[in-house]
Structures are given as structure tokens and as C-alpha cells.
Motif scaffolding. Structure first.
Motif, PDB file in Angstrom:
ATOM      1  N   TRP A  36       0.858  -1.187   0.000  1.00  0.00           N
ATOM      2  CA  TRP A  36       0.000   0.000   0.000  1.00  0.00           C
ATOM      3  C   TRP A  36       0.901   1.246   0.000  1.00  0.00           C
ATOM      4  O   TRP A  36       1.123   1.863   1.045  1.00  0.00           O
ATOM      5  CB  TRP A  36      -0.909  -0.018   1.237  1.00  0.00           C
ATOM      6  CG  TRP A  36      -1.860  -1.183   1.248  1.00  0.00           C
ATOM      7  CD1 TRP A  36      -1.576  -2.490   1.528  1.00  0.00           C
ATOM      8  CD2 TRP A  36      -3.255  -1.137   0.929  1.00  0.00           C
ATOM      9  NE1 TRP A  36      -2.694  -3.271   1.424  1.00  0.00           N
ATOM     10  CE2 TRP A  36      -3.754  -2.474   1.055  1.00  0.00           C
ATOM     11  CE3 TRP A  36      -4.137  -0.119   0.557  1.00  0.00           C
ATOM     12  CZ2 TRP A  36      -5.088  -2.787   0.807  1.00  0.00           C
ATOM     13  CZ3 TRP A  36      -5.464  -0.438   0.324  1.00  0.00           C
ATOM     14  CH2 TRP A  36      -5.936  -1.751   0.439  1.00  0.00           C
ATOM     15  N   ARG A  38       0.618   4.395  -0.967  1.00  0.00           N
ATOM     16  CA  ARG A  38       0.081   5.670  -0.485  1.00  0.00           C
ATOM     17  C   ARG A  38       0.007   5.681   1.030  1.00  0.00           C
ATOM     18  O   ARG A  38       0.438   6.636   1.688  1.00  0.00           O
ATOM     19  CB  ARG A  38      -1.316   5.907  -1.081  1.00  0.00           C
ATOM     20  CG  ARG A  38      -1.918   7.270  -0.757  1.00  0.00           C
ATOM     21  CD  ARG A  38      -3.336   7.380  -1.309  1.00  0.00           C
ATOM     22  NE  ARG A  38      -3.351   7.033  -2.729  1.00  0.00           N
ATOM     23  CZ  ARG A  38      -4.468   6.752  -3.406  1.00  0.00           C
ATOM     24  NH1 ARG A  38      -5.640   6.755  -2.788  1.00  0.00           N
ATOM     25  NH2 ARG A  38      -4.418   6.460  -4.691  1.00  0.00           N
ATOM     26  N   HIS A  39      -0.517   4.613   1.584  1.00  0.00           N
ATOM     27  CA  HIS A  39      -0.626   4.540   3.048  1.00  0.00           C
ATOM     28  C   HIS A  39       0.758   4.521   3.688  1.00  0.00           C
ATOM     29  O   HIS A  39       0.972   5.153   4.732  1.00  0.00           O
ATOM     30  CB  HIS A  39      -1.422   3.295   3.440  1.00  0.00           C
ATOM     31  CG  HIS A  39      -1.744   3.222   4.896  1.00  0.00           C
ATOM     32  ND1 HIS A  39      -2.637   4.073   5.510  1.00  0.00           N
ATOM     33  CD2 HIS A  39      -1.266   2.413   5.882  1.00  0.00           C
ATOM     34  CE1 HIS A  39      -2.711   3.786   6.796  1.00  0.00           C
ATOM     35  NE2 HIS A  39      -1.883   2.785   7.051  1.00  0.00           N
ATOM     36  N   LEU A  42       2.139   8.026   3.777  1.00  0.00           N
ATOM     37  CA  LEU A  42       1.420   8.848   4.766  1.00  0.00           C
ATOM     38  C   LEU A  42       1.800   8.449   6.189  1.00  0.00           C
ATOM     39  O   LEU A  42       1.860   9.305   7.084  1.00  0.00           O
ATOM     40  CB  LEU A  42      -0.087   8.746   4.541  1.00  0.00           C
ATOM     41  CG  LEU A  42      -0.593   9.372   3.232  1.00  0.00           C
ATOM     42  CD1 LEU A  42      -2.086   9.099   3.046  1.00  0.00           C
ATOM     43  CD2 LEU A  42      -0.326  10.878   3.202  1.00  0.00           C
ATOM     44  N   GLU A  43       2.083   7.164   6.416  1.00  0.00           N
ATOM     45  CA  GLU A  43       2.583   6.748   7.729  1.00  0.00           C
ATOM     46  C   GLU A  43       3.906   7.442   8.037  1.00  0.00           C
ATOM     47  O   GLU A  43       4.127   7.933   9.154  1.00  0.00           O
ATOM     48  CB  GLU A  43       2.797   5.232   7.762  1.00  0.00           C
ATOM     49  CG  GLU A  43       1.534   4.405   7.884  1.00  0.00           C
ATOM     50  CD  GLU A  43       1.816   2.910   7.894  1.00  0.00           C
ATOM     51  OE1 GLU A  43       0.921   2.144   8.298  1.00  0.00           O
ATOM     52  OE2 GLU A  43       2.925   2.496   7.490  1.00  0.00           O
ATOM     53  N   GLN A 337       3.646  -0.394   7.251  1.00  0.00           N
ATOM     54  CA  GLN A 337       4.044  -0.765   5.889  1.00  0.00           C
ATOM     55  C   GLN A 337       5.563  -0.865   5.772  1.00  0.00           C
ATOM     56  O   GLN A 337       6.086  -1.781   5.141  1.00  0.00           O
ATOM     57  CB  GLN A 337       3.499   0.263   4.894  1.00  0.00           C
ATOM     58  CG  GLN A 337       2.047   0.051   4.533  1.00  0.00           C
ATOM     59  CD  GLN A 337       1.830  -1.176   3.660  1.00  0.00           C
ATOM     60  OE1 GLN A 337       2.370  -1.283   2.564  1.00  0.00           O
ATOM     61  NE2 GLN A 337       1.040  -2.130   4.150  1.00  0.00           N
ATOM     62  N   SER A 378      -1.346  11.744  -1.522  1.00  0.00           N
ATOM     63  CA  SER A 378      -2.752  11.334  -1.554  1.00  0.00           C
ATOM     64  C   SER A 378      -3.321  11.350  -2.969  1.00  0.00           C
ATOM     65  O   SER A 378      -4.187  10.536  -3.310  1.00  0.00           O
ATOM     66  CB  SER A 378      -3.589  12.249  -0.650  1.00  0.00           C
ATOM     67  OG  SER A 378      -3.188  12.122   0.692  1.00  0.00           O
ATOM     68  N   GLU A 383      -2.513   3.382  -4.775  1.00  0.00           N
ATOM     69  CA  GLU A 383      -3.098   2.900  -3.516  1.00  0.00           C
ATOM     70  C   GLU A 383      -2.518   1.543  -3.163  1.00  0.00           C
ATOM     71  O   GLU A 383      -2.153   1.293  -2.010  1.00  0.00           O
ATOM     72  CB  GLU A 383      -4.612   2.811  -3.630  1.00  0.00           C
ATOM     73  CG  GLU A 383      -5.261   2.388  -2.321  1.00  0.00           C
ATOM     74  CD  GLU A 383      -6.775   2.439  -2.374  1.00  0.00           C
ATOM     75  OE1 GLU A 383      -7.401   2.237  -1.306  1.00  0.00           O
ATOM     76  OE2 GLU A 383      -7.348   2.670  -3.453  1.00  0.00           O
ATOM     77  N   THR A 384      -2.419   0.657  -4.160  1.00  0.00           N
ATOM     78  CA  THR A 384      -1.865  -0.676  -3.922  1.00  0.00           C
ATOM     79  C   THR A 384      -0.946  -1.051  -5.087  1.00  0.00           C
ATOM     80  O   THR A 384      -1.059  -0.512  -6.193  1.00  0.00           O
ATOM     81  CB  THR A 384      -2.959  -1.758  -3.807  1.00  0.00           C
ATOM     82  OG1 THR A 384      -3.692  -1.821  -5.039  1.00  0.00           O
ATOM     83  CG2 THR A 384      -3.904  -1.457  -2.652  1.00  0.00           C
TER      84      THR A 384
END
Length: 421
Positions: A36, A38-39, A42-43, A337, A378, A383-384
Motif C-alpha cells: 500500500w 500511499r498509506h 502517509l505513515e 508498511q 494522496s 493505492e496498492t
């Protein structure tokens, strides 16, 4: 004023789980699963926000261009026709782990009074071995003033150098002269030892370090075999404190004696194996934490949620805080992640002691700049990523375009377009 600055690698848009690092148990265990990106990015941004909230100075290093077409061309192929393993190695986002970017010696430790950088050659792992050129470019731009900074070429083959992940510094305070510890490996059973003593000694010479304040310590083969592929999985230092697992070093007693002889003021906080085993340390990344001193002077250990949620590790942390030791606060961050790919909070950052005014401001961040970076992530980061998109019979060339466009968007926002392209 010299200040310790944490330069975090922004997780790149090609972040994927290809399992390319033997000895990195998390990475190999999660090989072939969906990532992931994007996630993940952001983490990492949230971790940097938490550092700013503590009052720490924060910098960034940028994702490398992926896939690395020049590297593939040097192997007489391109991304569309390369074998699946080469595609995965060319697409790796592993430059996000800035602890492997370079070895850094502050001016208080060097003969010429300048802060010295040697980019890590990362020769042991093919997917990381092509990072050094781009890393060197970024460091040369971010730390361009020759009155304050000196840059060296990576150590040549075959002597593997993994950068700050196998290097620690101890000092009464960040701005004072300290001792530098280079931790090298000899063997780790089935897993490769990545740091060469020859490379460590060469870096020390290039940086003009005082031999009386420079130590070379062997990493425990047991630690390497347990999955501590870098020393920072079993030890971390900050100012006068060495936070270390009992089985981190090959000859524990001799190593401690050397350290105390060079720096009698050092406080060694050792975690005993009967409280936290090597397996516990590796699975929780207790030591791959950021050990920092915020402006309030309360030394703080920033651990991943995996450490806080591990029963034995959490119990030991509670015992530590209940005592009268130098580490007085524990903060928790979520970088799942990165952890799933084998890198904790400390892997994501490179420590530099320097005056922020001497650094290119494009590589320093505040809350507003992190907002801008998060907006780009974002909007543009995938996304994946499903493994078949990279290593399948027909590679997903649309993903390549997405990854390239995402990085380009970030460079535009940071005013680095045309500089790092």
C-alpha cells in the motif's frame, strides 16, 4: 548552532513487497503480498509530524527514480523485457530507508571541522547496490556549502558498506566532540554479513576521525543469524546513551570496556536476553527505534507499535521507565508498511548534526510543507501494488508511468524539478 536533524526518506510510489533481502526476516516473510504505497508514505509523514511535535528539527530525502532505467541499461535490458527479478530490483523503493543513505560524521569529530558524508555502496544486495549515485546527488544538493560539508565517493567493491545502519555516535551532547562506533559483521549463518571492517576503516580515514575516538566493533553472528541484518536492529545510540541488546556485539565485555575507556561518561542501557530475546528484538524492532533528545531535554525512545504491543518488550519498557535511567519517555509510531518490508522508525531516518541555516531549505520541513507533501502523496501515489504488476509475465507498464508521474509531482512541489530529474 549545530543541531541533530533527522532526515527521513519519503516512501516512494513503487513501494512493494518483493522480498529481495535475505536475512531481513520481515521482508522475506511478506514477499509476494500486496503493498500500500500511499498509506506507507502517509505513515512516514505522520512520523515526521510527531517528531516536529516533540520540537525536533526534521528533514527529508526524496524517492529515487524508479524503475532505474540506467541500471537496467547497464545490464543490456529495459524494464519491459527484463527478467522478473531484475524488474523487481529496478523498481525497489528501498531508498526510503535513509539510515542506509550514508555514514555521517559531524564537524566536531573531524580533522577539518566540516561535516563529512560517505554514501553507502550497499553492495551486498543487488536491489540496493544502484542507490549510491542518486543518494550522492541528493546529499550534494542538500549539503552543498563546501565551508561546512565534505562529500566522499562510496567505498569501492568488494567492501560492503551499509551506512549509518552500522554506525553509532556517542557524545555528551550532539554539538560536542564524540566517539564514533563502526559495527561490522563477519558471518551470520545462512545470512550475509553486510558491513565490512575494511569499508568502515576507510570511511573513518576519509572523514578524518581521531583514531583514539573511533572504535570498530564486531557484530554478534548470533544477532545476524536471528535477523539483525544491520546493527541498528539490536542497538541505537544518542548523546551519552548506548541502548543495546545483551547479544548485539560479538565480544560484549571487551566492546563495553573499549567504549568506557574512550568515553567514561557513557551510560550503557542493556536489555538482557532473558527479558527480551533476540527473536523478540527482531520481531518488535525495539532497537530500531529513534532515540532522541527533544528541546525539553527528556530523552525519548520512539518505538513502532509492534514493540509497544509485544508483551515481553512492553513489560521491559515499563520496567525501564519505572527506574531512574536516562531514557525517560517512550513514544509510539505506526509505520506498519515499512515494518512489513523490514524497516522500523530508525531505518527511515539519517541523523545529521549541523546548523540548519547551512542546509538547502528544500530538504527541511515544517508542518505546512508536510501538508503539501501529503497532498501530493494522496493524489498521485498508487493505492496498492500487486506483485504480478511487477514480476508477472506481462509487466504493468501503466504502473511505471504512475510511479514516474507521482515522483515528478513531488519534485515540482518541492521546487526540485529539473534538479533531481
Amino acid at each position: 548552532m549545530p543541531t541533530e536533524i533527522n532526515f527521513d526518506g519519503i516512501v516512494g510510489p513503487s513501494h512493494n513487497f518483493a522480498g529481495l533481502s535475505p536475512g531481513n526476516l520481515a521482508a522475506t516473510q511478506n514477499a509476494g503480498t500486496t503493498s500500500w504505497p500511499r498509506h506507507a508514505a502517509l505513515e512516514g509523514i505522520a512520523k515526521m509530524r510527531a517528531n516536529l511535535a516533540l520540537g525536533l528539527t526534521q528533514g527529508i530525502l526524496l524517492p529515487h527514480d524508479r524503475p532505474n532505467r540506467r541500471w537496467l541499461a547497464s545490464l543490456s535490458t529495459d524494464y519491459a523485457s527484463a527478467p522478473p527479478l531484475l524488474r523487481a530490483q529496478a523498481m525497489s523503493a528501498s531508498a526510503m530507508w535513509a539510515a542506509n543513505a550514508a555514514t555521517v560524521s559531524p564537524g566536531t569529530d573531524t580533522a577539518d571541522g566540516r561535516c563529512h558524508f560517505t554514501p553507502a555502496n550497499l553492495l551486498t544486495m543487488p536491489h540496493r547496490s544502484h542507490e549510491a549515485h542518486e543518494t550522492a546527488r541528493q546529499l550534494a544538493i542538500a549539503f552543498a556549502d563546501p565551508a561546512h560539508f565534505a562529500h566522499h565517493a562510496p567505498i569501492p567493491a568488494p567492501f560492503g558498506d551499509e551506512g549509518a545502519a552500522n554506525h553509532m555516535r556517542l557524545a555528551r551532547s550532539h554539538g560536542e566532540p564524540g566517539i564514533e562506533l563502526f559495527v561490522y559483521g563477519k558471518s551470520g549463518g545462512a545470512f550475509p554479513a553486510r558491513q565490512s571492517r575494511v569499508a568502515s576503516a576507510a570511511v573513518a580515514r576519509a572523514h578524518g576521525l581521531d583514531p583514539a575516538r573511533t572504535l570498530f566493533l564486531a557484530q554478534s553472528p548470533d544477532a545476524i543469524a536471528a535477523g539483525a541484518f544491520h546493527n541498528d536492529v539490536v542497538a541505537v545510540a544518542n548523546e551519552q546513551v548506548l541502548f543495546v541488546h545483551e547479544h548485539a556485539l560479538a565480544d560484549r565485555d571487551a566492546a563495553y570496556a573499549e567504549i568506557r575507556q574512550a568515553a567514561p561518561w557513557v551510560e550503557i542501557v542493556e536489555v538482557p536476553a532473558d527479558a527480551v530475546s533476540l527473536a523478540d528484538a527482531v520481531s518488535s524492532y525495539l532497537f530500531n527505534a529513534q532515540l532522541v533528545t527533544p528541546p525539553d531535554g527528556v530523552m525519548t525512545l520512539i518505538v513502532p507499535v509492534e514493540a509497544a504491543g509485544h508483551p515481553r518488550v512492553a513489560a521491559w519498557l515499563e520496567t525501564m521507565l519505572a527506574g531512574n535511567g536516562p531514557i525517560r519517555r517512550v513514544e509510539t509510531v505506526d509505520v506498519r508498511q515499512s515494518m512489513a518490508n523490514g524497516g522500523g522508525p530508525a531505518c527511515l531516518r539519517l541523523r545529521v548534526v549541523a546548523d540548519p541555516k547551512t542546509i538547502d531549505p528544500r530538504f527541511l520541513v515544517d508542518a505546512a510543507k508536510l501538508d503539501s507533501i501529503a497532498a501530493v502523496v494522496s493524489e498521485h501515489w498508487p493505492e496498492t501494488i500487486v506483485p504480478d504488476q511487477i514480476v508477472g509475465t506481462s509487466p504493468d507498464l501503466a504502473l511505471v508511468q504512475t510511479v514516474s508521474s507521482a515522483r515528478a509531482a513531488l519534485l515540482r512541489v518541492l521546487a526540485l524539478e529539473g534538479v533531481l530529474d
